[in-house]
Design a protein around this motif. Sequence first.
Motif, PDB file in Angstrom:
ATOM      1  N   ILE A   1     101.726  45.519-113.723  1.00  0.00           N
ATOM      2  CA  ILE A   1     102.876  46.171-114.379  1.00  0.00           C
ATOM      3  C   ILE A   1     102.630  46.230-115.890  1.00  0.00           C
ATOM      4  CG2 ILE A   1     105.363  46.038-114.847  1.00  0.00           C
ATOM      5  CD1 ILE A   1     104.974  46.639-111.971  1.00  0.00           C
ATOM      6  N   ALA A   2     102.174  45.118-116.462  1.00  0.00           N
ATOM      7  CA  ALA A   2     101.843  45.102-117.893  1.00  0.00           C
ATOM      8  C   ALA A   2     100.698  46.074-118.176  1.00  0.00           C
ATOM      9  CB  ALA A   2     101.467  43.689-118.329  1.00  0.00           C
ATOM     10  N   GLY A   3      99.740  46.154-117.259  1.00  0.00           N
ATOM     11  CA  GLY A   3      98.646  47.098-117.414  1.00  0.00           C
ATOM     12  C   GLY A   3      99.125  48.538-117.424  1.00  0.00           C
ATOM     13  N   ILE A   4     100.072  48.840-116.560  1.00  0.00           N
ATOM     14  CA  ILE A   4     100.638  50.200-116.512  1.00  0.00           C
ATOM     15  C   ILE A   4     101.371  50.517-117.813  1.00  0.00           C
ATOM     16  CG2 ILE A   4     102.419  51.627-115.419  1.00  0.00           C
ATOM     17  CD1 ILE A   4     101.645  50.274-112.744  1.00  0.00           C
ATOM     18  N   VAL A   5     102.213  49.596-118.273  1.00  0.00           N
ATOM     19  CA  VAL A   5     102.989  49.824-119.496  1.00  0.00           C
ATOM     20  C   VAL A   5     102.057  49.998-120.698  1.00  0.00           C
ATOM     21  CG1 VAL A   5     104.645  48.779-121.103  1.00  0.00           C
ATOM     22  CG2 VAL A   5     105.051  48.647-118.642  1.00  0.00           C
ATOM     23  N   CYS A   6     101.078  49.109-120.823  1.00  0.00           N
ATOM     24  CA  CYS A   6     100.136  49.210-121.941  1.00  0.00           C
ATOM     25  C   CYS A   6      99.252  50.454-121.816  1.00  0.00           C
ATOM     26  CB  CYS A   6      99.285  47.947-122.029  1.00  0.00           C
ATOM     27  SG  CYS A   6     100.219  46.513-122.595  1.00  0.00           S
ATOM     28  N   GLY A   7      98.866  50.812-120.588  1.00  0.00           N
ATOM     29  CA  GLY A   7      98.099  52.027-120.369  1.00  0.00           C
ATOM     30  C   GLY A   7      98.881  53.272-120.752  1.00  0.00           C
ATOM     31  N   LEU A   8     100.169  53.285-120.411  1.00  0.00           N
ATOM     32  CA  LEU A   8     101.030  54.408-120.819  1.00  0.00           C
ATOM     33  C   LEU A   8     101.133  54.502-122.338  1.00  0.00           C
ATOM     34  CD1 LEU A   8     103.984  54.257-118.255  1.00  0.00           C
ATOM     35  CD2 LEU A   8     102.511  56.222-118.693  1.00  0.00           C
ATOM     36  N   ALA A   9     101.300  53.362-122.990  1.00  0.00           N
ATOM     37  CA  ALA A   9     101.390  53.351-124.458  1.00  0.00           C
ATOM     38  C   ALA A   9     100.079  53.843-125.073  1.00  0.00           C
ATOM     39  CB  ALA A   9     101.728  51.945-124.946  1.00  0.00           C
ATOM     40  N   PHE A  10      98.953  53.367-124.544  1.00  0.00           N
ATOM     41  CA  PHE A  10      97.638  53.777-125.033  1.00  0.00           C
ATOM     42  C   PHE A  10      97.433  55.273-124.828  1.00  0.00           C
ATOM     43  CE2 PHE A  10      92.790  53.208-124.196  1.00  0.00           C
ATOM     44  CZ  PHE A  10      92.498  53.763-125.427  1.00  0.00           C
ATOM     45  N   GLY A  11      97.769  55.775-123.649  1.00  0.00           N
ATOM     46  CA  GLY A  11      97.627  57.203-123.362  1.00  0.00           C
ATOM     47  C   GLY A  11      98.512  58.057-124.247  1.00  0.00           C
ATOM     48  N   ALA A  12      99.756  57.636-124.435  1.00  0.00           N
ATOM     49  CA  ALA A  12     100.679  58.387-125.292  1.00  0.00           C
ATOM     50  C   ALA A  12     100.189  58.408-126.734  1.00  0.00           C
ATOM     51  CB  ALA A  12     102.077  57.781-125.203  1.00  0.00           C
ATOM     52  N   CYS A  13      99.701  57.263-127.212  1.00  0.00           N
ATOM     53  CA  CYS A  13      99.164  57.208-128.578  1.00  0.00           C
ATOM     54  C   CYS A  13      97.916  58.076-128.716  1.00  0.00           C
ATOM     55  CB  CYS A  13      98.850  55.765-128.964  1.00  0.00           C
ATOM     56  SG  CYS A  13     100.322  54.768-129.249  1.00  0.00           S
ATOM     57  N   SER A  14      97.050  58.078-127.700  1.00  0.00           N
ATOM     58  CA  SER A  14      95.857  58.930-127.729  1.00  0.00           C
ATOM     59  C   SER A  14      96.247  60.399-127.794  1.00  0.00           C
ATOM     60  CB  SER A  14      94.999  58.700-126.486  1.00  0.00           C
ATOM     61  OG  SER A  14      94.503  57.414-126.450  1.00  0.00           O
ATOM     62  N   PHE A  15      97.254  60.767-127.028  1.00  0.00           N
ATOM     63  CA  PHE A  15      97.738  62.142-127.005  1.00  0.00           C
ATOM     64  C   PHE A  15      98.275  62.549-128.375  1.00  0.00           C
ATOM     65  CE2 PHE A  15     101.259  65.159-126.195  1.00  0.00           C
ATOM     66  CZ  PHE A  15     100.518  66.211-125.682  1.00  0.00           C
ATOM     67  N   VAL A  16      99.096  61.690-128.972  1.00  0.00           N
ATOM     68  CA  VAL A  16      99.673  61.990-130.287  1.00  0.00           C
ATOM     69  C   VAL A  16      98.583  62.057-131.353  1.00  0.00           C
ATOM     70  CG1 VAL A  16     101.201  61.095-132.098  1.00  0.00           C
ATOM     71  CG2 VAL A  16     101.944  61.052-129.720  1.00  0.00           C
ATOM     72  N   VAL A  17      97.655  61.112-131.347  1.00  0.00           N
ATOM     73  CA  VAL A  17      96.565  61.095-132.327  1.00  0.00           C
ATOM     74  C   VAL A  17      95.697  62.349-132.187  1.00  0.00           C
ATOM     75  CG1 VAL A  17      94.409  59.915-132.947  1.00  0.00           C
ATOM     76  CG2 VAL A  17      96.510  58.600-132.662  1.00  0.00           C
ATOM     77  N   ALA A  18      95.357  62.717-130.960  1.00  0.00           N
ATOM     78  CA  ALA A  18      94.506  63.893-130.735  1.00  0.00           C
ATOM     79  C   ALA A  18      95.182  65.186-131.182  1.00  0.00           C
ATOM     80  CB  ALA A  18      94.118  63.984-129.264  1.00  0.00           C
ATOM     81  N   ASN A  19      96.500  65.236-131.064  1.00  0.00           N
ATOM     82  CA  ASN A  19      97.229  66.451-131.443  1.00  0.00           C
ATOM     83  C   ASN A  19      97.603  66.517-132.919  1.00  0.00           C
ATOM     84  OD1 ASN A  19      97.635  68.223-129.090  1.00  0.00           O
ATOM     85  ND2 ASN A  19      98.470  66.355-128.198  1.00  0.00           N
ATOM     86  N   ASN A  20      97.580  65.383-133.619  1.00  0.00           N
ATOM     87  CA  ASN A  20      98.082  65.371-134.992  1.00  0.00           C
ATOM     88  C   ASN A  20      97.076  64.967-136.059  1.00  0.00           C
ATOM     89  OD1 ASN A  20     100.795  66.146-134.387  1.00  0.00           O
ATOM     90  ND2 ASN A  20     101.078  64.130-133.510  1.00  0.00           N
ATOM     91  N   TYR A  21      95.943  64.417-135.673  1.00  0.00           N
ATOM     92  CA  TYR A  21      94.971  63.954-136.662  1.00  0.00           C
ATOM     93  C   TYR A  21      93.643  64.666-136.460  1.00  0.00           C
ATOM     94  CZ  TYR A  21      98.311  60.234-137.509  1.00  0.00           C
ATOM     95  OH  TYR A  21      99.443  59.540-137.816  1.00  0.00           O
ATOM     96  N   ASP A  22      92.888  64.763-137.542  1.00  0.00           N
ATOM     97  CA  ASP A  22      91.580  65.395-137.488  1.00  0.00           C
ATOM     98  C   ASP A  22      90.566  64.384-136.959  1.00  0.00           C
ATOM     99  OD1 ASP A  22      89.626  67.294-137.805  1.00  0.00           O
ATOM    100  OD2 ASP A  22      89.220  66.726-139.887  1.00  0.00           O
TER     101      ASP A  22
END
Length: 185
Positions: free
Chosen positions: A58-79
């Motif tokens: 469960i902790a792995g899922i929550v942290c994986g979701l946070a990591f994925g969401a952050c990767s998505f935001v970083v890829a869309n907003n940073y060079d």
Amino acid sequence: MNESRKSKFKYILRLIICVSLIVILSFTPDTGFIQHNYLTISLVSIVVILSAINDGYIAGIVCGLAFGACSFVVANNYDMNPIDDIFTNVFVAIIPRVFLGIASAFTYKILIKIFKTKWLSSMITSIICLASTVIIIFMMAYFLESKILIDIYNESNPLYLFFQYVQYATLIETSIITVIIGIIM
């Protein structure tokens, strides 16, 4: 406060700390995502793997979701590097990272029964799970975002693209993270 509530409180507190660490590492330049030429090494995976090993899937899922969401935001907003454009697809950014959390928890549970040492089990878990996550990321990117990969490498052969990506990213990232997790455990 009884023992059950204390342990639940500690679990939630550890989860909040891990998710906070993921966000801080993701958005602080050159800490969570270290860039070098056409290679980005993600150290955020360490938090996901350790959280899954210590606190379960469960902790792995929550942290994986946070990591994925952050990767998505970083890829869309940073060079970032051109290869990181594959993470502009929400599925490529989130699904493999959630898999990393789930796979880390269950792989560790199996390996701890076999090897009976935390150190060796956690290091082998990180190798297996990181390598398989990179393979999943590449396969999803190839089928969902193949134009980006073809533009970067100027090659349409999926086997060539796969070995180009795995050769650099997986070997370096997995080696660094495995050593760090071995030191921590």
